[in-house]
Write a protein that holds these residues in place. Structure first.
Motif, PDB file in Angstrom:
ATOM      1  N   TRP A  31       0.857  -1.195   0.000  1.00 33.47           N
ATOM      2  CA  TRP A  31       0.000   0.000   0.000  1.00 33.47           C
ATOM      3  C   TRP A  31       0.891   1.242   0.000  1.00 33.47           C
ATOM      4  O   TRP A  31       1.814   1.342   0.810  1.00 33.47           O
ATOM      5  CB  TRP A  31      -0.905   0.007   1.239  1.00 33.47           C
ATOM      6  N   ASP A  57       1.867  -8.649  -0.528  1.00 31.84           N
ATOM      7  CA  ASP A  57       0.466  -8.363  -0.209  1.00 31.84           C
ATOM      8  C   ASP A  57      -0.004  -7.161  -1.017  1.00 31.84           C
ATOM      9  O   ASP A  57       0.649  -6.112  -1.020  1.00 31.84           O
ATOM     10  CB  ASP A  57       0.315  -8.042   1.286  1.00 31.84           C
ATOM     11  N   SER A  87     -10.332 -10.215   5.855  1.00 29.51           N
ATOM     12  CA  SER A  87      -9.514  -9.155   6.434  1.00 29.51           C
ATOM     13  C   SER A  87     -10.429  -8.227   7.231  1.00 29.51           C
ATOM     14  O   SER A  87     -11.576  -7.988   6.828  1.00 29.51           O
ATOM     15  CB  SER A  87      -8.805  -8.375   5.316  1.00 29.51           C
ATOM     16  N   SER A  93      -0.067  -3.135   8.818  1.00 30.60           N
ATOM     17  CA  SER A  93       0.504  -1.960   9.504  1.00 30.60           C
ATOM     18  C   SER A  93       1.273  -2.406  10.749  1.00 30.60           C
ATOM     19  O   SER A  93       1.115  -1.814  11.829  1.00 30.60           O
ATOM     20  CB  SER A  93      -0.584  -0.942   9.872  1.00 30.60           C
ATOM     21  N   LEU A 105       4.250  -2.007  11.571  1.00 30.02           N
ATOM     22  CA  LEU A 105       5.213  -1.013  12.067  1.00 30.02           C
ATOM     23  C   LEU A 105       4.509   0.296  12.427  1.00 30.02           C
ATOM     24  O   LEU A 105       5.142   1.339  12.536  1.00 30.02           O
ATOM     25  CB  LEU A 105       6.306  -0.771  11.009  1.00 30.02           C
ATOM     26  N   ARG A 142       2.885   2.208  10.758  1.00 25.65           N
ATOM     27  CA  ARG A 142       3.184   3.235   9.745  1.00 25.65           C
ATOM     28  C   ARG A 142       4.295   4.159  10.238  1.00 25.65           C
ATOM     29  O   ARG A 142       4.334   5.345   9.904  1.00 25.65           O
ATOM     30  CB  ARG A 142       1.917   4.011   9.367  1.00 25.65           C
ATOM     31  N   LEU A 144       3.347  -8.016   7.645  1.00 31.18           N
ATOM     32  CA  LEU A 144       3.391  -7.571   6.247  1.00 31.18           C
ATOM     33  C   LEU A 144       3.949  -6.150   6.187  1.00 31.18           C
ATOM     34  O   LEU A 144       3.229  -5.204   5.819  1.00 31.18           O
ATOM     35  CB  LEU A 144       1.976  -7.592   5.649  1.00 31.18           C
ATOM     36  N   LYS A 161       5.466  -2.781   5.007  1.00 28.35           N
ATOM     37  CA  LYS A 161       5.681  -2.119   3.718  1.00 28.35           C
ATOM     38  C   LYS A 161       6.968  -1.314   3.815  1.00 28.35           C
ATOM     39  O   LYS A 161       7.197  -0.610   4.822  1.00 28.35           O
ATOM     40  CB  LYS A 161       4.505  -1.194   3.408  1.00 28.35           C
ATOM     41  N   ALA A 217       9.307   1.017   1.100  1.00 27.57           N
ATOM     42  CA  ALA A 217       9.730   1.473  -0.216  1.00 27.57           C
ATOM     43  C   ALA A 217      11.250   1.562  -0.266  1.00 27.57           C
ATOM     44  O   ALA A 217      11.864   1.373  -1.312  1.00 27.57           O
ATOM     45  CB  ALA A 217       9.109   2.840  -0.510  1.00 27.57           C
ATOM     46  N   HIS A 224      15.267  -0.304   4.496  1.00 28.01           N
ATOM     47  CA  HIS A 224      14.195  -0.807   5.356  1.00 28.01           C
ATOM     48  C   HIS A 224      13.837  -2.249   4.989  1.00 28.01           C
ATOM     49  O   HIS A 224      13.650  -3.089   5.865  1.00 28.01           O
ATOM     50  CB  HIS A 224      12.941   0.071   5.219  1.00 28.01           C
ATOM     51  N   ASN A 248      14.125  -5.418   7.469  1.00 32.71           N
ATOM     52  CA  ASN A 248      12.922  -6.144   7.886  1.00 32.71           C
ATOM     53  C   ASN A 248      13.005  -7.651   7.638  1.00 32.71           C
ATOM     54  O   ASN A 248      12.221  -8.410   8.204  1.00 32.71           O
ATOM     55  CB  ASN A 248      11.685  -5.552   7.197  1.00 32.71           C
TER      56      ASN A 248
HETATM   57  N1  LIG Z   1      -6.163  -5.397   4.853  1.00 29.72           N
HETATM   58  C1  LIG Z   1      -6.168  -4.119   5.107  1.00 29.72           C
HETATM   59  O1  LIG Z   1      -7.229  -3.497   5.318  1.00 29.72           O
HETATM   60  C2  LIG Z   1      -4.857  -3.389   5.169  1.00 29.72           C
HETATM   61  C3  LIG Z   1      -4.818  -2.088   5.699  1.00 29.72           C
HETATM   62  C4  LIG Z   1      -3.575  -1.445   5.767  1.00 29.72           C
HETATM   63  C5  LIG Z   1      -2.424  -2.079   5.307  1.00 29.72           C
HETATM   64  N2  LIG Z   1      -2.507  -3.347   4.764  1.00 29.72           N
HETATM   65  C6  LIG Z   1      -1.295  -4.027   4.232  1.00 29.72           C
HETATM   66  O2  LIG Z   1      -0.274  -4.011   5.224  1.00 29.72           O
HETATM   67  C7  LIG Z   1       0.900  -3.404   4.678  1.00 29.72           C
HETATM   68  C8  LIG Z   1       1.728  -2.711   5.735  1.00 29.72           C
HETATM   69  O3  LIG Z   1       1.009  -1.716   6.408  1.00 29.72           O
HETATM   70  P1  LIG Z   1       1.245  -0.143   6.190  1.00 29.72           P
HETATM   71  O4  LIG Z   1       1.794   0.097   4.829  1.00 29.72           O
HETATM   72  O5  LIG Z   1      -0.021   0.524   6.576  1.00 29.72           O
HETATM   73  O6  LIG Z   1       2.295   0.274   7.305  1.00 29.72           O
HETATM   74  P2  LIG Z   1       3.638  -0.322   8.008  1.00 29.72           P
HETATM   75  O7  LIG Z   1       4.150  -1.482   7.254  1.00 29.72           O
HETATM   76  O8  LIG Z   1       3.311  -0.469   9.442  1.00 29.72           O
HETATM   77  O9  LIG Z   1       4.609   0.913   7.910  1.00 29.72           O
HETATM   78  C9  LIG Z   1       5.158   1.351   6.699  1.00 29.72           C
HETATM   79  C10 LIG Z   1       6.055   2.541   7.033  1.00 29.72           C
HETATM   80  O10 LIG Z   1       7.131   2.101   7.857  1.00 29.72           O
HETATM   81  C11 LIG Z   1       8.359   2.468   7.252  1.00 29.72           C
HETATM   82  N3  LIG Z   1       9.346   1.414   7.519  1.00 29.72           N
HETATM   83  C12 LIG Z   1       9.417   0.186   6.953  1.00 29.72           C
HETATM   84  N4  LIG Z   1      10.440  -0.503   7.456  1.00 29.72           N
HETATM   85  C13 LIG Z   1      11.046   0.296   8.370  1.00 29.72           C
HETATM   86  C14 LIG Z   1      12.171   0.139   9.203  1.00 29.72           C
HETATM   87  N5  LIG Z   1      12.867  -0.999   9.220  1.00 29.72           N
HETATM   88  N6  LIG Z   1      12.524   1.171  10.000  1.00 29.72           N
HETATM   89  C15 LIG Z   1      11.807   2.330  10.005  1.00 29.72           C
HETATM   90  N7  LIG Z   1      10.731   2.525   9.228  1.00 29.72           N
HETATM   91  C16 LIG Z   1      10.341   1.520   8.413  1.00 29.72           C
HETATM   92  C17 LIG Z   1       8.068   2.597   5.780  1.00 29.72           C
HETATM   93  O11 LIG Z   1       9.008   3.495   5.196  1.00 29.72           O
HETATM   94  P3  LIG Z   1       9.472   3.407   3.636  1.00 29.72           P
HETATM   95  O12 LIG Z   1       8.279   2.947   2.849  1.00 29.72           O
HETATM   96  O13 LIG Z   1       9.899   4.775   3.345  1.00 29.72           O
HETATM   97  O14 LIG Z   1      10.606   2.420   3.539  1.00 29.72           O
HETATM   98  C18 LIG Z   1       6.671   3.182   5.802  1.00 29.72           C
HETATM   99  O15 LIG Z   1       6.709   4.572   6.031  1.00 29.72           O
HETATM  100  C19 LIG Z   1       0.317  -2.450   3.611  1.00 29.72           C
HETATM  101  O16 LIG Z   1       1.325  -1.966   2.750  1.00 29.72           O
HETATM  102  C20 LIG Z   1      -0.713  -3.340   3.006  1.00 29.72           C
HETATM  103  O17 LIG Z   1      -0.098  -4.282   2.136  1.00 29.72           O
HETATM  104  C21 LIG Z   1      -3.706  -3.998   4.707  1.00 29.72           C
END
Ligand SMILES: NC(=O)c1ccc[n+]([C@@H]2O[C@H](COP(=O)([O-])OP(=O)(O)OC[C@H]3O[C@@H](n4cnc5c(N)ncnc54)[C@H](OP(=O)(O)O)[C@@H]3O)[C@@H](O)[C@H]2O)c1
Length: 267
Positions: free
Chosen positions: A23, A45, A134, A183, A185, A187, A223, A225, A227, A231, A235
């Motif tokens: 996402w 994902d 989900s 999510s 981490l 976000r 899961l 995310k 970019a 990171h 991870n």
């Molecule tokens: N089923 C649903 O309703 C639903 C809802 C939300 C999300 N999701 C899925 O879950 C995935 C993950 O959730 P999310 O994207 O909301 O948030 P997340 O994975 O909790 O956080 C992503 C953020 O954390 C940063 N990050 C990643 N690795 C890091 C590290 N090692 N150290 C510091 N910062 C780090 C990323 O930075 P950079 O990108 O800049 O590297 C990005 O800003 C989504 O992408 C999606 O596939 C599903």
């Protein structure tokens, strides 16, 4: 447990321990997916509404990955016809079949039985191997299981040390449902938590790695995310240490039903 370890699904198949969230992966999705495959990611994902599916398709093509070596999760929207949406997603992904398709969220009324029937047909037609949900609460899972007579293989929900539910995990374990942590981490919002930082320093790991390892030891599938390459690599580097039971308990104590999205959908 190492990077190649897989979690058995109740249908007989198996799923990797960590997946790459997509996402808001945004521009250069294809390049990022190709790099992620090189880096060792074996699960991705996505969803019809992330706008990343065509980029994922291109990235997978460039990576030259063998279909059986990658596990692809996508989702259908609760307002759509599930079978049509499943076909469209798999078409955009250009992968022949998905490994897992989820109902993205429960619909406003009921537990999504017509959506589930659409996914069952998608599975019958070979569009996906497994089906799940989900953002379902325990009550919604129970209702769907009772009316359909089938147990979803996965419930993908928001899950971090700052927001999770023991009741949900116990329910899912009892029924053989795997919890995928989205999510994980927060976000980025809670990575600066001082207690988490202190623990991370003690293990010589980053706060993000502590959270991901906490998931693995609890049996939930994160899961994250990322970019940024740094990171993504960080991870995946969570198989060379173990959090003690005492510190697992400390991390469990961070729970305050926090949600980076505003509200935990399933509590
Ligand atoms: N089923 C649903 O309703 C639903 C809802 C939300 C999300 N999701 C899925 O879950 C995935 C993950 O959730 P999310 O994207 O909301 O948030 P997340 O994975 O909790 O956080 C992503 C953020 O954390 C940063 N990050 C990643 N690795 C890091 C590290 N090692 N150290 C510091 N910062 C780090 C990323 O930075 P950079 O990108 O800049 O590297 C990005 O800003 C989504 O992408 C999606 O596939 C599903």
């Amino acid at each position: 447990m190492d990077r190649s370890t897989k979690v058995p699904l109740r249908t007989g198949r198996a799923m990797p321990l960590i997946g790459l969230g997509t996402w808001k992966l945004d521009k250069d999705t294809a390049e990022k997916i190709e790099l992620a495959i090189e880096e060792g990611y074996t699960m991705i994902d996505t969803s019809g509404d992330y706008d990343t599916q065509p980029g994922i398709a291109e990235g997978l093509r460039h990576a030259g990955v063998t279909r059986g070596d990658i596990f692809i999760v996508t989702k259908v929207e609760e307002t759509e016809d599930a079978l049509e949406s499943a076909k469209r997603n798999v078409g955009q992904l250009d992968i022949g079949h998905a490994d897992l398709i989820l109902i993205h969220r429960p619909p406003q009324y009921g537990a999504g039985e017509p959506l589930w029937e659409g996914l069952q047909r998608a599975r019958d037609e070979g569009i996906t191997r497994d089906i799940g949900v989900s953002n379902y609460s325990v009550e919604q899972l129970e209702a769907l299981m009772e009316t359909s007579g089938e147990v979803p293989v996965v419930n993908q929900i928001e899950w971090s040390p700052f927001g999770f539910s023991d009741e949900m995990l116990e329910f899912c374990k009892r029924h053989g449902i795997v919890v995928q942590a989205y999510s994980p981490l927060t976000r980025g919002e809670q990575l600066g938590d001082a207690r988490l930082a202190t623990l991370a320093r003690a293990y010589g790991k980053s706060p993000a790695q502590m959270i991901l390892r906490w998931n693995l030891q609890r049996g939930t599938i994160p899961l994250p995310k990322a970019a940024r390459r740094v990171h993504r690599r960080e991870n995946l580097a969570v198989f060379d240490f173990e959090i003690s039971q005492r510190d697992m308990d400390v991390i469990d104590g961070f729970n305050r039903h926090y949600s980076a999205l505003g509200e935990l959908q399933y509590v």
